[in-house]
Design a protein around this motif. Sequence first.
Motif, PDB file in Angstrom:
ATOM      1  N   GLN A 162      43.078  38.444  40.380  1.00 36.83           N
ATOM      2  CA  GLN A 162      43.273  39.471  41.371  1.00 36.83           C
ATOM      3  C   GLN A 162      44.618  40.247  40.777  1.00 36.83           C
ATOM      4  OE1 GLN A 162      43.955  37.790  45.303  1.00 36.83           O
ATOM      5  NE2 GLN A 162      45.869  39.112  45.550  1.00 36.83           N
ATOM      6  N   TRP A 163      45.587  39.426  40.433  1.00 42.47           N
ATOM      7  CA  TRP A 163      46.904  39.953  40.144  1.00 42.47           C
ATOM      8  C   TRP A 163      46.651  40.671  38.757  1.00 42.47           C
ATOM      9  CZ3 TRP A 163      50.509  41.275  43.494  1.00 42.47           C
ATOM     10  CH2 TRP A 163      50.442  40.561  44.671  1.00 42.47           C
ATOM     11  N   TYR A 164      46.040  40.108  37.791  1.00 40.16           N
ATOM     12  CA  TYR A 164      46.139  40.617  36.535  1.00 40.16           C
ATOM     13  C   TYR A 164      45.245  42.023  36.458  1.00 40.16           C
ATOM     14  CZ  TYR A 164      47.975  36.471  34.248  1.00 40.16           C
ATOM     15  OH  TYR A 164      48.823  35.361  33.824  1.00 40.16           O
ATOM     16  N   LYS A 165      44.052  42.007  37.181  1.00 43.25           N
ATOM     17  CA  LYS A 165      43.434  43.247  37.385  1.00 43.25           C
ATOM     18  C   LYS A 165      44.463  44.336  37.972  1.00 43.25           C
ATOM     19  CE  LYS A 165      39.756  45.924  37.210  1.00 43.25           C
ATOM     20  NZ  LYS A 165      40.146  46.905  37.995  1.00 43.25           N
ATOM     21  N   LEU A 166      45.172  43.972  38.967  1.00 44.36           N
ATOM     22  CA  LEU A 166      46.253  45.000  39.325  1.00 44.36           C
ATOM     23  C   LEU A 166      47.186  45.323  38.313  1.00 44.36           C
ATOM     24  CD1 LEU A 166      47.384  46.350  42.119  1.00 44.36           C
ATOM     25  CD2 LEU A 166      48.895  44.479  42.354  1.00 44.36           C
ATOM     26  N   ARG A 167      47.513  44.574  37.823  1.00 42.05           N
ATOM     27  CA  ARG A 167      48.622  44.986  36.483  1.00 42.05           C
ATOM     28  C   ARG A 167      47.716  45.950  35.685  1.00 42.05           C
ATOM     29  NH1 ARG A 167      51.468  44.411  39.930  1.00 42.05           N
ATOM     30  NH2 ARG A 167      52.638  42.566  40.399  1.00 42.05           N
ATOM     31  N   ALA A 168      46.621  45.586  35.195  1.00 43.71           N
ATOM     32  CA  ALA A 168      45.734  46.126  34.311  1.00 43.71           C
ATOM     33  C   ALA A 168      45.500  47.751  34.513  1.00 43.71           C
ATOM     34  CB  ALA A 168      44.535  45.429  34.036  1.00 43.71           C
ATOM     35  N   ASP A 169      45.295  47.703  35.858  1.00 42.50           N
ATOM     36  CA  ASP A 169      45.090  49.124  36.532  1.00 42.50           C
ATOM     37  C   ASP A 169      46.341  49.913  36.443  1.00 42.50           C
ATOM     38  OD1 ASP A 169      42.498  48.581  36.842  1.00 42.50           O
ATOM     39  OD2 ASP A 169      42.509  48.015  38.996  1.00 42.50           O
ATOM     40  N   GLU A 170      47.532  49.345  36.977  1.00 44.39           N
ATOM     41  CA  GLU A 170      48.650  50.005  37.030  1.00 44.39           C
ATOM     42  C   GLU A 170      49.072  50.533  35.622  1.00 44.39           C
ATOM     43  OE1 GLU A 170      51.001  47.335  40.418  1.00 44.39           O
ATOM     44  OE2 GLU A 170      51.231  46.951  38.334  1.00 44.39           O
ATOM     45  N   TYR A 171      48.855  49.878  34.563  1.00 44.21           N
ATOM     46  CA  TYR A 171      49.163  50.362  33.176  1.00 44.21           C
ATOM     47  C   TYR A 171      48.149  50.579  32.377  1.00 44.21           C
ATOM     48  CZ  TYR A 171      53.957  48.809  33.929  1.00 44.21           C
ATOM     49  OH  TYR A 171      55.519  48.596  34.471  1.00 44.21           O
ATOM     50  N   GLY A 172      47.033  50.768  32.922  1.00 47.58           N
ATOM     51  CA  GLY A 172      45.787  51.249  32.170  1.00 47.58           C
ATOM     52  C   GLY A 172      45.541  50.361  30.890  1.00 47.58           C
ATOM     53  N   THR A 173      45.284  49.305  30.908  1.00 46.03           N
ATOM     54  CA  THR A 173      45.032  48.591  29.938  1.00 46.03           C
ATOM     55  C   THR A 173      43.636  48.015  30.187  1.00 46.03           C
ATOM     56  OG1 THR A 173      45.771  46.113  30.894  1.00 46.03           O
ATOM     57  CG2 THR A 173      47.463  47.604  29.711  1.00 46.03           C
ATOM     58  N   GLY A 174      43.166  47.255  29.076  1.00 47.59           N
ATOM     59  CA  GLY A 174      41.730  46.647  29.375  1.00 47.59           C
ATOM     60  C   GLY A 174      41.955  45.117  30.049  1.00 47.59           C
ATOM     61  N   PHE A 175      40.873  44.874  30.685  1.00 47.36           N
ATOM     62  CA  PHE A 175      41.074  43.477  31.536  1.00 47.36           C
ATOM     63  C   PHE A 175      39.879  42.745  31.332  1.00 47.36           C
ATOM     64  CE2 PHE A 175      40.059  41.220  35.368  1.00 47.36           C
ATOM     65  CZ  PHE A 175      40.800  40.532  35.481  1.00 47.36           C
ATOM     66  N   PHE A 176      40.093  41.307  31.168  1.00 50.09           N
ATOM     67  CA  PHE A 176      39.056  40.298  31.346  1.00 50.09           C
ATOM     68  C   PHE A 176      39.329  39.178  31.959  1.00 50.09           C
ATOM     69  CE2 PHE A 176      36.924  36.721  28.738  1.00 50.09           C
ATOM     70  CZ  PHE A 176      35.580  37.256  29.159  1.00 50.09           C
ATOM     71  N   ASP A 177      38.505  38.627  32.528  1.00 51.47           N
ATOM     72  CA  ASP A 177      38.638  37.404  33.582  1.00 51.47           C
ATOM     73  C   ASP A 177      38.146  36.317  32.807  1.00 51.47           C
ATOM     74  OD1 ASP A 177      39.085  35.452  35.303  1.00 51.47           O
ATOM     75  OD2 ASP A 177      37.652  36.371  37.053  1.00 51.47           O
ATOM     76  N   ALA A 178      38.709  35.428  32.068  1.00 44.84           N
ATOM     77  CA  ALA A 178      38.206  34.276  31.284  1.00 44.84           C
ATOM     78  C   ALA A 178      37.340  33.042  32.210  1.00 44.84           C
ATOM     79  CB  ALA A 178      39.296  33.541  30.592  1.00 44.84           C
ATOM     80  N   SER A 179      37.971  33.220  33.556  1.00 44.72           N
ATOM     81  CA  SER A 179      37.230  32.288  34.459  1.00 44.72           C
ATOM     82  C   SER A 179      35.766  32.492  34.757  1.00 44.72           C
ATOM     83  CB  SER A 179      37.916  32.182  35.692  1.00 44.72           C
ATOM     84  OG  SER A 179      37.496  33.290  36.513  1.00 44.72           O
ATOM     85  N   THR A 180      35.279  33.700  34.298  1.00 43.86           N
ATOM     86  CA  THR A 180      34.000  34.025  34.515  1.00 43.86           C
ATOM     87  C   THR A 180      33.040  33.604  33.307  1.00 43.86           C
ATOM     88  OG1 THR A 180      34.354  36.190  33.103  1.00 43.86           O
ATOM     89  CG2 THR A 180      34.466  36.294  35.618  1.00 43.86           C
ATOM     90  N   VAL A 181      33.596  33.098  32.395  1.00 44.56           N
ATOM     91  CA  VAL A 181      32.870  32.380  31.221  1.00 44.56           C
ATOM     92  C   VAL A 181      33.224  30.861  30.845  1.00 44.56           C
ATOM     93  CG1 VAL A 181      32.296  34.743  30.260  1.00 44.56           C
ATOM     94  CG2 VAL A 181      34.415  33.489  29.459  1.00 44.56           C
ATOM     95  N   ALA A 182      34.441  30.718  31.230  1.00 48.17           N
ATOM     96  CA  ALA A 182      35.053  29.392  30.831  1.00 48.17           C
ATOM     97  C   ALA A 182      35.607  28.355  31.854  1.00 48.17           C
ATOM     98  CB  ALA A 182      36.086  29.458  29.616  1.00 48.17           C
ATOM     99  N   GLU A 183      35.558  27.346  31.844  1.00 51.45           N
ATOM    100  CA  GLU A 183      36.354  26.293  32.830  1.00 51.45           C
ATOM    101  C   GLU A 183      36.975  25.350  32.217  1.00 51.45           C
ATOM    102  OE1 GLU A 183      33.451  24.876  35.679  1.00 51.45           O
ATOM    103  OE2 GLU A 183      32.161  23.577  34.189  1.00 51.45           O
ATOM    104  N   ALA A 184      38.138  24.778  32.745  1.00 52.67           N
ATOM    105  CA  ALA A 184      38.886  23.851  32.126  1.00 52.67           C
ATOM    106  C   ALA A 184      37.987  22.390  32.195  1.00 52.67           C
ATOM    107  CB  ALA A 184      40.093  23.636  33.000  1.00 52.67           C
ATOM    108  N   HIS A 185      38.353  21.691  31.405  1.00 54.14           N
ATOM    109  CA  HIS A 185      37.688  20.171  31.304  1.00 54.14           C
ATOM    110  C   HIS A 185      38.343  19.216  32.066  1.00 54.14           C
ATOM    111  CE1 HIS A 185      36.302  16.603  29.447  1.00 54.14           C
ATOM    112  NE2 HIS A 185      35.251  17.168  28.841  1.00 54.14           N
ATOM    113  N   PRO A 186      37.458  18.532  32.845  1.00 52.03           N
ATOM    114  CA  PRO A 186      38.181  17.583  33.724  1.00 52.03           C
ATOM    115  C   PRO A 186      38.863  16.369  33.147  1.00 52.03           C
ATOM    116  CG  PRO A 186      35.838  17.269  33.731  1.00 52.03           C
ATOM    117  CD  PRO A 186      36.015  18.358  32.764  1.00 52.03           C
TER     118      PRO A 186
END
Length: 214
Positions: A162-186
Amino acid sequence: MKTILAFGDSLTFGANPIPGGQRHPYEDRWPTVLERALDGQARVIAEGLGGRTTVRDDFWAAADRNGARLLPTLLESHSPLDLVIIMLGTNDLKPFHGRTAQEAANGVRRLVQIVRGHYQKPGDVTPGIILVAPPHLRDTDHPEMMLHFGDSAIAQSKLFAQWYKLRADEYGTGFFDASTVAEAHPADGVHLDAANSRKIGEGLVPIVKQVLGL
């Protein structure tokens, strides 16, 4: 050939989630996977350091973990660059660093400013930037890891995107959410196994190609 700087922490370094486990093999680290998928069109320089923060000092460590202080040196030593991928913020959630995803995103904003401010000499071309929201933290039986991060860290990590996408939009950078593809190991609730590290490299391929026009 394009040149990409992958600027991150232990997730970029390839730290093993199994306590005492060896660093992931070179071929399993996400920057390597990304470079391989780009099929010779770009090289990816991996600059990952365990414990690295966006902008905060950590005097417990033998190495300087303040990303904002080290980034200008890395930009200079690896220039010219076509793209900088920033995946930092997990360590900013530690109680002595600030605790919140919003503050981590503010630190990432400062890193964007540093990248863009660095290239001011005649003839300089400012590289593209992709902000990567790190994977979420998760519950673990590790005796110390979540104590190290604090009670609110898991919930805050789920706000990264949520917050990184906001910053990416503010500064016109690319954005990728790593949690959509990867998860931490238990095993420790923070780091990735080899398969999930590879997934980040694979997941970044489309946006990297888009930003670089490949």
